[in-house]
Design an enzyme around this catalytic site. Structure first.
Site, PDB file in Angstrom:
ATOM      1  N   HIS A 123       0.821  -1.212   0.000  1.00 28.54           N
ATOM      2  CA  HIS A 123       0.000   0.000   0.000  1.00 28.54           C
ATOM      3  C   HIS A 123       0.858   1.267   0.000  1.00 28.54           C
ATOM      4  O   HIS A 123       0.373   2.344  -0.304  1.00 28.54           O
ATOM      5  CB  HIS A 123      -0.963   0.001   1.200  1.00 28.54           C
ATOM      6  CG  HIS A 123      -0.274   0.013   2.539  1.00 28.54           C
ATOM      7  ND1 HIS A 123       0.197  -1.157   3.120  1.00 28.54           N
ATOM      8  CD2 HIS A 123       0.034   1.015   3.389  1.00 28.54           C
ATOM      9  CE1 HIS A 123       0.758  -0.852   4.282  1.00 28.54           C
ATOM     10  NE2 HIS A 123       0.678   0.460   4.467  1.00 28.54           N
ATOM     11  N   GLU A 149      -0.935   5.838   8.724  1.00 30.26           N
ATOM     12  CA  GLU A 149       0.515   5.931   8.898  1.00 30.26           C
ATOM     13  C   GLU A 149       1.028   7.365   8.788  1.00 30.26           C
ATOM     14  O   GLU A 149       2.226   7.618   8.965  1.00 30.26           O
ATOM     15  CB  GLU A 149       1.216   5.062   7.844  1.00 30.26           C
ATOM     16  CG  GLU A 149       0.940   3.591   7.996  1.00 30.26           C
ATOM     17  CD  GLU A 149       1.672   2.731   6.982  1.00 30.26           C
ATOM     18  OE1 GLU A 149       2.526   3.250   6.234  1.00 30.26           O
ATOM     19  OE2 GLU A 149       1.384   1.524   6.937  1.00 30.26           O
TER      20      GLU A 149
END
Length: 152
Positions: A123, A149
């Site tokens: 990803h 993140e």
């Protein structure tokens, strides 16, 4: 040993985790739990680490991995694992790191065959122009993971 199987209800859908006696063989988003769970120590550990990841308290995984793929795919997946939490890389950058600067399409194909979603962070791969490109789990999940993140 038979294939172990565990499921995790995550903030972005159900995740199925499979392992053999050597390590994780698959981590994938699934629509529903189609088989009975048959957990192992490895799938339980993966589930626990994924839960910590989604809670924002884990930024790198420490699990035995056993993904099946070609030698080239294995090299690409190793490069994906080197992309730090909160960072992104382009297909072209990964191709250059492999010493094959013209192989971005092949890198993209190998990226799409990654059997260990999130754990091997496919990803984190984006287009060279910074756009979010395809993701086997769907672009909304990719956007969610990168936002989690802090990469978006």
């Amino acid at each position: 040993m038979s294939q172990a199987l565990s499921y995790l209800e995550s903030p972005c859908g159900v995740i199925a985790m499979s392992a053999d006696e050597h390590g994780l063989t698959s981590v994938a988003f699934v629509e529903h739990t189609s088989q009975a769970e048959n957990p192992s120590a490895v799938t339980r550990r993966c589930s626990s680490q994924l839960s910590a990841y989604f809670a924002g308290t884990l930024t790198s995984f420490d699990l035995p991995l056993n993904p099946q793929g070609t030698a080239f795919q294995q090299r690409v997946w190793k490069q994906l694992s080197a992309i730090a939490y909160g960072s992104t890389a382009s297909y072209g950058t990964i191709a250059k790191r492999l010493g094959q600067p013209t192989a971005s399409r092949a890198v993209g194909m190998a990226n799409g065959k990654n059997p260990l979603a999130i754990i091997v962070p496919c990803h984190r791969v984006i287009g060279s122009n910074g756009t979010l490109t395809g993701y086997a789990g769907g672009l909304s999940r990719k956007r969610f993971l990168l936002s989690l993140e802090g990469a978006l």
